[in-house]
Design a protein around this motif. Structure first.
Motif, mmCIF file in Angstrom:
data_model
loop_
_atom_site.group_PDB
_atom_site.id
_atom_site.type_symbol
_atom_site.label_atom_id
_atom_site.label_comp_id
_atom_site.label_asym_id
_atom_site.label_seq_id
_atom_site.Cartn_x
_atom_site.Cartn_y
_atom_site.Cartn_z
ATOM 1 N N GLY A 55 0.943 -1.360 -0.041
ATOM 2 C CA GLY A 55 -0.042 -0.014 -0.125
ATOM 3 C C GLY A 55 0.864 1.320 -0.008
ATOM 4 O O GLY A 55 0.449 2.168 -0.725
ATOM 5 N N GLY A 56 1.995 1.520 0.907
ATOM 6 C CA GLY A 56 2.765 2.295 0.752
ATOM 7 C C GLY A 56 3.649 2.607 -0.352
ATOM 8 O O GLY A 56 3.716 3.982 -0.956
ATOM 9 N N MET A 57 4.021 1.421 -1.235
ATOM 10 C CA MET A 57 4.779 1.639 -2.435
ATOM 11 C C MET A 57 3.739 2.222 -3.402
ATOM 12 O O MET A 57 4.236 3.114 -4.359
ATOM 13 N N ASN A 58 2.639 1.531 -3.473
ATOM 14 C CA ASN A 58 1.680 2.034 -4.607
ATOM 15 C C ASN A 58 1.206 3.585 -4.361
ATOM 16 O O ASN A 58 1.095 4.079 -5.261
ATOM 17 N N ALA A 59 1.137 4.207 -3.157
ATOM 18 C CA ALA A 59 0.861 5.499 -3.180
ATOM 19 C C ALA A 59 2.070 6.291 -3.546
ATOM 20 O O ALA A 59 1.904 7.454 -4.029
ATOM 21 N N VAL A 60 3.345 6.074 -3.482
ATOM 22 C CA VAL A 60 4.460 6.527 -3.988
ATOM 23 C C VAL A 60 5.009 6.486 -5.215
ATOM 24 O O VAL A 60 5.181 7.512 -5.996
ATOM 25 N N VAL A 61 5.140 5.152 -5.716
ATOM 26 C CA VAL A 61 5.750 5.041 -6.857
ATOM 27 C C VAL A 61 5.002 3.855 -7.808
ATOM 28 O O VAL A 61 5.189 3.729 -8.941
ATOM 29 N N GLY A 77 -3.478 1.091 -22.698
ATOM 30 C CA GLY A 77 -2.532 -0.110 -22.576
ATOM 31 C C GLY A 77 -2.126 -0.370 -21.305
ATOM 32 O O GLY A 77 -1.967 -1.667 -20.971
ATOM 33 N N THR A 78 -1.997 0.716 -20.453
ATOM 34 C CA THR A 78 -1.321 0.297 -19.097
ATOM 35 C C THR A 78 -2.295 -0.042 -18.401
ATOM 36 O O THR A 78 -2.170 -1.065 -17.545
ATOM 37 N N GLY A 116 2.045 1.895 -12.131
ATOM 38 C CA GLY A 116 2.114 3.450 -11.845
ATOM 39 C C GLY A 116 3.481 4.075 -12.261
ATOM 40 O O GLY A 116 3.486 5.296 -12.657
ATOM 41 N N VAL A 117 4.638 3.080 -12.315
ATOM 42 C CA VAL A 117 5.852 3.765 -13.122
ATOM 43 C C VAL A 117 5.532 3.836 -14.369
ATOM 44 O O VAL A 117 6.079 4.987 -15.165
ATOM 45 N N LEU A 118 4.851 2.987 -15.108
ATOM 46 C CA LEU A 118 4.645 3.416 -16.685
ATOM 47 C C LEU A 118 3.706 4.728 -16.628
ATOM 48 O O LEU A 118 4.117 5.521 -17.630
ATOM 49 N N LEU A 119 2.630 4.692 -15.931
ATOM 50 C CA LEU A 119 1.872 6.038 -15.959
ATOM 51 C C LEU A 119 2.648 7.230 -15.829
ATOM 52 O O LEU A 119 2.626 8.286 -16.424
ATOM 53 N N MET A 120 3.675 7.158 -14.680
ATOM 54 C CA MET A 120 4.359 8.365 -14.265
ATOM 55 C C MET A 120 5.292 8.879 -15.522
ATOM 56 O O MET A 120 5.508 9.840 -15.685
ATOM 57 N N LEU A 140 0.935 14.968 -10.796
ATOM 58 C CA LEU A 140 0.833 13.614 -11.504
ATOM 59 C C LEU A 140 0.650 12.374 -10.928
ATOM 60 O O LEU A 140 0.179 11.577 -11.377
ATOM 61 N N ASN A 141 1.437 12.511 -9.852
ATOM 62 C CA ASN A 141 1.281 11.334 -8.941
ATOM 63 C C ASN A 141 -0.033 11.026 -8.301
ATOM 64 O O ASN A 141 -0.404 10.030 -8.229
ATOM 65 N N ALA A 142 -0.615 12.207 -7.852
ATOM 66 C CA ALA A 142 -1.903 11.819 -7.423
ATOM 67 C C ALA A 142 -2.927 11.429 -8.544
ATOM 68 O O ALA A 142 -3.891 10.568 -8.204
ATOM 69 N N ALA A 143 -2.818 11.889 -9.854
ATOM 70 C CA ALA A 143 -3.718 11.463 -10.819
ATOM 71 C C ALA A 143 -3.403 9.909 -11.233
ATOM 72 O O ALA A 143 -4.125 9.253 -11.350
ATOM 73 N N LYS A 144 -2.104 9.595 -10.826
ATOM 74 C CA LYS A 144 -1.695 8.242 -11.354
ATOM 75 C C LYS A 144 -2.379 7.294 -10.099
ATOM 76 O O LYS A 144 -2.815 6.117 -10.617
ATOM 77 N N ASN A 145 -2.441 7.742 -9.103
ATOM 78 C CA ASN A 145 -3.252 6.883 -7.891
ATOM 79 C C ASN A 145 -4.443 6.805 -8.106
ATOM 80 O O ASN A 145 -5.039 5.481 -7.883
ATOM 81 N N VAL A 146 -5.327 7.888 -8.762
ATOM 82 C CA VAL A 146 -6.734 7.645 -9.000
ATOM 83 C C VAL A 146 -6.861 6.556 -10.155
ATOM 84 O O VAL A 146 -7.780 5.600 -9.951
ATOM 85 N N LEU A 147 -6.097 6.784 -11.137
ATOM 86 C CA LEU A 147 -6.447 5.787 -12.308
ATOM 87 C C LEU A 147 -5.870 4.379 -11.811
ATOM 88 O O LEU A 147 -6.509 3.255 -12.397
ATOM 89 N N ALA A 148 -4.978 4.205 -11.267
ATOM 90 C CA ALA A 148 -4.548 2.649 -10.591
ATOM 91 C C ALA A 148 -5.789 2.288 -9.857
ATOM 92 O O ALA A 148 -6.083 1.005 -9.858
ATOM 93 N N SER A 149 -6.348 3.186 -8.978
ATOM 94 C CA SER A 149 -7.640 2.678 -8.243
ATOM 95 C C SER A 149 -8.787 2.119 -9.213
ATOM 96 O O SER A 149 -9.183 1.098 -8.925
ATOM 97 N N LEU A 150 -8.916 3.013 -10.429
ATOM 98 C CA LEU A 150 -9.835 2.401 -11.287
ATOM 99 C C LEU A 150 -9.565 1.188 -11.991
ATOM 100 O O LEU A 150 -10.296 0.188 -12.238
ATOM 101 N N VAL A 151 -8.262 0.957 -12.589
ATOM 102 C CA VAL A 151 -8.099 -0.383 -13.052
ATOM 103 C C VAL A 151 -8.150 -1.476 -12.070
ATOM 104 O O VAL A 151 -8.644 -2.617 -12.483
ATOM 105 N N ASN A 152 -7.523 -1.137 -10.747
ATOM 106 C CA ASN A 152 -7.433 -2.202 -9.958
ATOM 107 C C ASN A 152 -9.130 -2.513 -9.419
ATOM 108 O O ASN A 152 -9.550 -3.727 -9.247
ATOM 109 N N GLY A 153 -9.914 -1.584 -9.379
ATOM 110 C CA GLY A 153 -11.321 -1.703 -8.912
ATOM 111 C C GLY A 153 -12.343 -2.431 -10.085
ATOM 112 O O GLY A 153 -12.895 -3.359 -9.587
#
Length: 253
Positions: A17-23, A147-148, A160-164, A178-191
């Protein structure tokens, strides 16, 4: 499941969870942990994905201040992430388990390479930011996010690395935003992938619950404290775990 397995899986969830939030790349911690306890690869991936959803949501919440003013961007790329995550989840359920065991070591090693190359990627991004001021990235960036999302729905490590990398190279904005936006998009994919898995696949709910509890706490902690962690040490842990997981999968196949 004994007490040590319970503790180890929960702790892996916190770290992920910590890694996903940061990187990103938190899957490179939880997925190998599950494999080490003998969980079959596809079941491990499905249960891990479901369990990490609360964690990526908590990471996105932790960056809520940086999300201000990004509604149009999130709506645009969110559609690509949802479509991609759905496609990746369906691929995971359609392709045979043998294909997953063959593909995932390659995906993990690719993710590890991206994590290792991140400092160079960041420097390249910094140079590019002085050369371009595009506001939305056009169709190529939208397709890149799509694609990501497919990759994230299928497996997900280092999405997240790909998106950033893509965002930083094309969009002219603060990297924390941009990192904040990455977290939202990763949430959508996982969700969206989790919804598919819950509907039609087998989920180990004990594993998913432990990872969910750990990753939720880790996402909040990562959003607050992650920027203070030594980047080199974090990359070293991710790569070590990822290479070990790849070797373990190859040995089992």
């Amino acid at each position: 499941m004994d007490v040590w397995e319970t503790v180890a899986i929960t702790a892996a969830g916190v770290a992920a969870g910590g890694m996903n939030a940061v990187v990103g790349s938190g899957t490179l911690i939880t997925f190998p942990t599950l494999l080490a306890f003998g969980v079959p690869p596809v079941l491990a991936n499905v249960s891990n994905n479901v369990g990490l959803v609360p964690g990526v949501l908590s990471g996105a919440y932790g960056y809520r201040r940086e999300l201000r003013g990004q509604r149009a961007r999130l709506l645009r790329f969110g559609a690509a992430s949802l479509l991609g995550g759905l496609g990746g989840a369906l691929l995971l359920l359609t392709l045979p388990a043998a294909a997953f065991r063959a593909i995932v070591p390659v995906l993990i090693l690719t993710a590890c390479a991206l994590v290792l190359l991140q400092p160079r990627l960041n420097r390249w991004v910094a140079r590019r930011r002085g050369e371009t001021a595009r506001t939305d990235g056009g169709l190529p960036l939208w397709l890149g996010v799509l694609g990501t999302g497919v990759y994230g729905g299928y497996f997900g490590a280092a999405q997240g690395v790909l998106l950033m990398g893509m965002f930083g190279a094309v969009l002219h904005d603060d990297l924390q935003r941009l990192n904040a936006a990455k977290n939202v998009l990763a949430s959508l994919v996982n969700g969206v992938a989790a919804v598919v898995f819950i509907a039609v696949a087998d989920v180990d709910w004990t594993i998913a619950a432990l990872i969910a509890a750990g990753s939720t706490a880790g996402g909040l902690l990562g959003a607050r404290l992650g920027r203070k962690l030594p980047p080199a040490a974090l990359r070293g842990v991710i790569v070590t775990v990822g290479v070990t997981a790849s070797a373990f999968l190859v040995a089992r196949s």
